[in-house]
Design a protein around this motif. Structure first.
Motif, PDB file in Angstrom:
ATOM      1  N   PHE A 216       1.120  -1.266  -0.062  1.00  0.00           N
ATOM      2  CA  PHE A 216      -0.266   0.223  -0.154  1.00  0.00           C
ATOM      3  C   PHE A 216       0.642   1.295   0.093  1.00  0.00           C
ATOM      4  N   SER A 217       0.496   1.967  -0.553  1.00  0.00           N
ATOM      5  CA  SER A 217       1.059   2.963  -1.044  1.00  0.00           C
ATOM      6  C   SER A 217       1.486   4.567   0.251  1.00  0.00           C
ATOM      7  N   MET A 218       0.965   4.217   0.623  1.00  0.00           N
ATOM      8  CA  MET A 218       0.909   5.656   1.704  1.00  0.00           C
ATOM      9  C   MET A 218       1.478   5.213   2.828  1.00  0.00           C
ATOM     10  N   ASP A 219       1.333   3.366   3.265  1.00  0.00           N
ATOM     11  CA  ASP A 219       1.540   2.837   4.625  1.00  0.00           C
ATOM     12  C   ASP A 219       2.746   2.031   4.401  1.00  0.00           C
ATOM     13  N   GLY A 220       2.613   1.154   3.702  1.00  0.00           N
ATOM     14  CA  GLY A 220       3.861   0.707   2.728  1.00  0.00           C
ATOM     15  C   GLY A 220       3.807  -1.150   3.369  1.00  0.00           C
ATOM     16  N   ASP A 221       2.689  -1.315   3.965  1.00  0.00           N
ATOM     17  CA  ASP A 221       2.286  -2.120   4.719  1.00  0.00           C
ATOM     18  C   ASP A 221       1.508  -3.506   3.307  1.00  0.00           C
ATOM     19  N   GLN A 222       1.943  -4.691   3.361  1.00  0.00           N
ATOM     20  CA  GLN A 222       1.326  -5.210   2.448  1.00  0.00           C
ATOM     21  C   GLN A 222       0.276  -6.066   2.796  1.00  0.00           C
ATOM     22  N   ALA A 223      -0.262  -6.261   1.236  1.00  0.00           N
ATOM     23  CA  ALA A 223      -1.857  -7.158   1.304  1.00  0.00           C
ATOM     24  C   ALA A 223      -2.090  -8.506   1.800  1.00  0.00           C
TER      25      ALA A 223
ATOM     26  N   ASN B 151       5.336   6.751  15.140  1.00  0.00           N
ATOM     27  CA  ASN B 151       4.548   5.964  14.255  1.00  0.00           C
ATOM     28  C   ASN B 151       4.897   5.168  13.156  1.00  0.00           C
ATOM     29  N   VAL B 152       5.434   4.371  12.930  1.00  0.00           N
ATOM     30  CA  VAL B 152       5.904   4.125  11.128  1.00  0.00           C
ATOM     31  C   VAL B 152       5.194   3.325  10.699  1.00  0.00           C
ATOM     32  N   GLY B 153       3.941   1.934  11.464  1.00  0.00           N
ATOM     33  CA  GLY B 153       3.475   1.819  10.399  1.00  0.00           C
ATOM     34  C   GLY B 153       4.060  -0.102  10.906  1.00  0.00           C
ATOM     35  N   THR B 154       3.745  -1.227  10.241  1.00  0.00           N
ATOM     36  CA  THR B 154       4.419  -2.600  10.580  1.00  0.00           C
ATOM     37  C   THR B 154       4.688  -2.943   9.025  1.00  0.00           C
ATOM     38  N   GLY B 155       4.720  -2.192   7.919  1.00  0.00           N
ATOM     39  CA  GLY B 155       4.774  -3.034   6.457  1.00  0.00           C
ATOM     40  C   GLY B 155       6.982  -2.833   6.597  1.00  0.00           C
ATOM     41  N   ASP B 156       7.342  -3.584   5.500  1.00  0.00           N
ATOM     42  CA  ASP B 156       9.004  -3.596   5.861  1.00  0.00           C
ATOM     43  C   ASP B 156       9.538  -3.581   4.170  1.00  0.00           C
ATOM     44  N   SER B 157       8.844  -2.611   3.254  1.00  0.00           N
ATOM     45  CA  SER B 157       8.715  -1.659   2.299  1.00  0.00           C
ATOM     46  C   SER B 157       9.624  -0.712   2.291  1.00  0.00           C
ATOM     47  N   PRO B 158      10.145   0.136   1.386  1.00  0.00           N
ATOM     48  CA  PRO B 158      10.882   1.017   1.643  1.00  0.00           C
ATOM     49  C   PRO B 158      10.125   2.383   1.465  1.00  0.00           C
ATOM     50  N   ILE B 159       9.114   1.800   1.772  1.00  0.00           N
ATOM     51  CA  ILE B 159       7.654   2.965   1.799  1.00  0.00           C
ATOM     52  C   ILE B 159       7.930   3.171   4.177  1.00  0.00           C
TER      53      ILE B 159
ATOM     54  N   PRO C 292       6.188   5.482   6.568  1.00  0.00           N
ATOM     55  CA  PRO C 292       5.659   7.113   6.669  1.00  0.00           C
ATOM     56  C   PRO C 292       6.576   7.176   7.961  1.00  0.00           C
ATOM     57  N   ILE C 293       6.041   8.524   9.126  1.00  0.00           N
ATOM     58  CA  ILE C 293       5.339   9.014   9.809  1.00  0.00           C
ATOM     59  C   ILE C 293       4.162   9.608  10.266  1.00  0.00           C
ATOM     60  N   ILE C 294       3.150   8.952  10.749  1.00  0.00           N
ATOM     61  CA  ILE C 294       1.772   9.168  10.953  1.00  0.00           C
ATOM     62  C   ILE C 294       1.501  10.376  12.052  1.00  0.00           C
ATOM     63  N   VAL C 295       1.596  11.865  11.945  1.00  0.00           N
ATOM     64  CA  VAL C 295       1.118  12.982  12.500  1.00  0.00           C
ATOM     65  C   VAL C 295       0.417  13.133  12.964  1.00  0.00           C
ATOM     66  N   GLY C 296      -0.436  12.938  12.404  1.00  0.00           N
ATOM     67  CA  GLY C 296      -2.029  13.053  12.593  1.00  0.00           C
ATOM     68  C   GLY C 296      -3.055  14.411  11.946  1.00  0.00           C
TER      69      GLY C 296
END
Length: 392
Positions: A178-185, A312-320, A322-326
């Motif tokens: 997913f392009s904005m979170d970097g996690d996998q389906a 808070n960088v999410g749970t992905g392992d991709s090169p994407i 994110p730092i979620i700031v709200g």
């Protein structure tokens, strides 16, 4: 036309208005960009494998320009289908272990055109709520019913599949990464549900193609699921460093799309020089596994350093990453502070991401060195403390 000024004022009040800003390459420094009259470490590009300025690709495009000219001159169904297209599509099909392939002008046109071709009134599309806008718009254009399931919630998807099990055609569509979170389906579960409910499965590998698999075939291939995916979509604008997109699948699917995918039928074909460059890029993607290894190491290093600091960088392992700031305004201030500190990190705000989840979306490249990323991480942490995103 005064209503436009009122709408723009609302965007500005919500810290949500966008502006176009110039960027430029930095000679002999591929991991950097010129922006605002200063050189910045480029942590905002999708050039994952660092191929956008590869000499072999540039030489190929230059040579093809001299023999093929600047443009194709027509759509592919008229006179724009140069032999270069067929050779590239054969190579793509072989790479993906599929029967056939079809090249589109870009990922947006591929997704919107394919979905509209496969489903229509009386059909239903099951779409992850974080899927790319091109998928959402393709569903709207198709006039099929849009059944959005909560992000990676397979129980919710199953509930929707049961609800719509009697529809004429059923299509499940998802991003692989997913392009904005970097996690996998959850691709294994999606394949199982597709088989259980007699649905088609379309996977968008825009942000996973070139990155996963020994030869960059993508996440579906890495997981051994490529033969269970009916429609495999990928782009040339990320790992390939160029522009364009492709669909891989059965010969019947490709024949059908040639006749029904309106963006293909009614658009001028990509310039033949670009198609030649893509073929060279494909060779490099397949052969240069060291680029994937370097990118993966960089992604792990950068993600873990920011996560350990408390972001808070999410749970992905991709090169994407994110730092979620709200808040929108906080994301904008974060991005401005990054630029002042020599880093290109762009604020991503609604509607690209859900309300209340504005973020800085970093995306890494094989061009980045461990020292550059360590220095960038230290600078990001300093800014995070100043803005209150991190607590001291």
């Amino acid at each position: 036309m005064n209503w436009m000024e009122k709408e723009l004022a609302l965007f500005a009040d919500a810290s949500n208005e966008r502006y176009l800003r110039d960027s430029a390459v930095v000679p002999d420094n591929p991991g950097y960009t010129w922006r605002g009259n200063r050189v910045l470490l480029n942590l905002a590009s999708n050039d994952y494998l660092g191929l956008a300025r590869h000499p072999a690709i540039i030489d190929t495009i230059r040579e093809a320009l001299l023999t093929e000219g600047g443009g194709s001159g027509a759509s592919r169904l008229v006179t724009g289908n140069r032999p270069l297209y067929g050779r590239l599509e054969e190579a793509l099909a072989t790479w993906q272990h599929s029967e056939a392939a079809l090249v589109f002008a870009n990922g947006y046109m591929a997704n919107s055109g394919v979905i509209r071709a496969l489903v229509g009134r009386g059909d239903v599309v099951f779409s992850d709520q974080l899927n790319h806008a091109s998928i959402v718009d393709g569903i709207v254009l198709s006039r099929a019913e849009h059944a959005r399931y909560r992000h990676n919630d397979m129980e919710h998807l199953k509930l929707l599949l049961n609800k719509h099990r009697d529809k004429r055609r059923k299509l499940i569509v998802t991003d692989a990464v997913f392009s904005m979170d970097g996690d996998q389906a959850h691709l294994e579960e999606l394949v199982a549900l597709k088989q259980e409910y007699g649905a088609m499965l379309m996977v968008d590998e825009a942000h996973s193609g070139g990155i996963y698999g020994k030869r960059g075939e993508g996440l579906c291939f890495k997981l051994g699921l490529h033969h269970d995916v009916d429609v495999h979509m990928g782009t040339f604008s990320k790992s390939f460093g160029l522009y364009g997109a492709y669909i891989c699948g059965s010969r019947t699917l490709i024949r059908f799309l040639v006749n029904q995918a309106r963006p293909l039928i009614y658009s001028t074909a990509l310039p033949p020089s670009l198609v030649a460059g893509i073929s060279t890029a494909l060779t490099l993607v397949k052969a240069d596994h060291w680029r994937r290894e370097r990118l993966n190491s960089a992604s792990q290093l950068f993600r873990s350093s920011l996560s350990d600091a408390g972001f808070n960088v999410g749970t992905g392992d991709s090169p994407i990453v994110p730092i979620i700031v709200g808040e929108n305004e906080r994301a904008l201030r974060f991005s401005e502070a990054l630029e002042a500190g020599g880093i290109a990190g762009i604020a991503i705000r609604p509607p690209t991401v859900p309300d209340g989840t504005a973020r800085i979306r970093f995306s890494l490249s094989a061009d980045h060195t461990p020292k550059e990323l360590n220095d960038a991480s230290a600078q990001i942490c300093k800014i995070g403390l100043q803005l209150g995103v991190l607590s001291s």
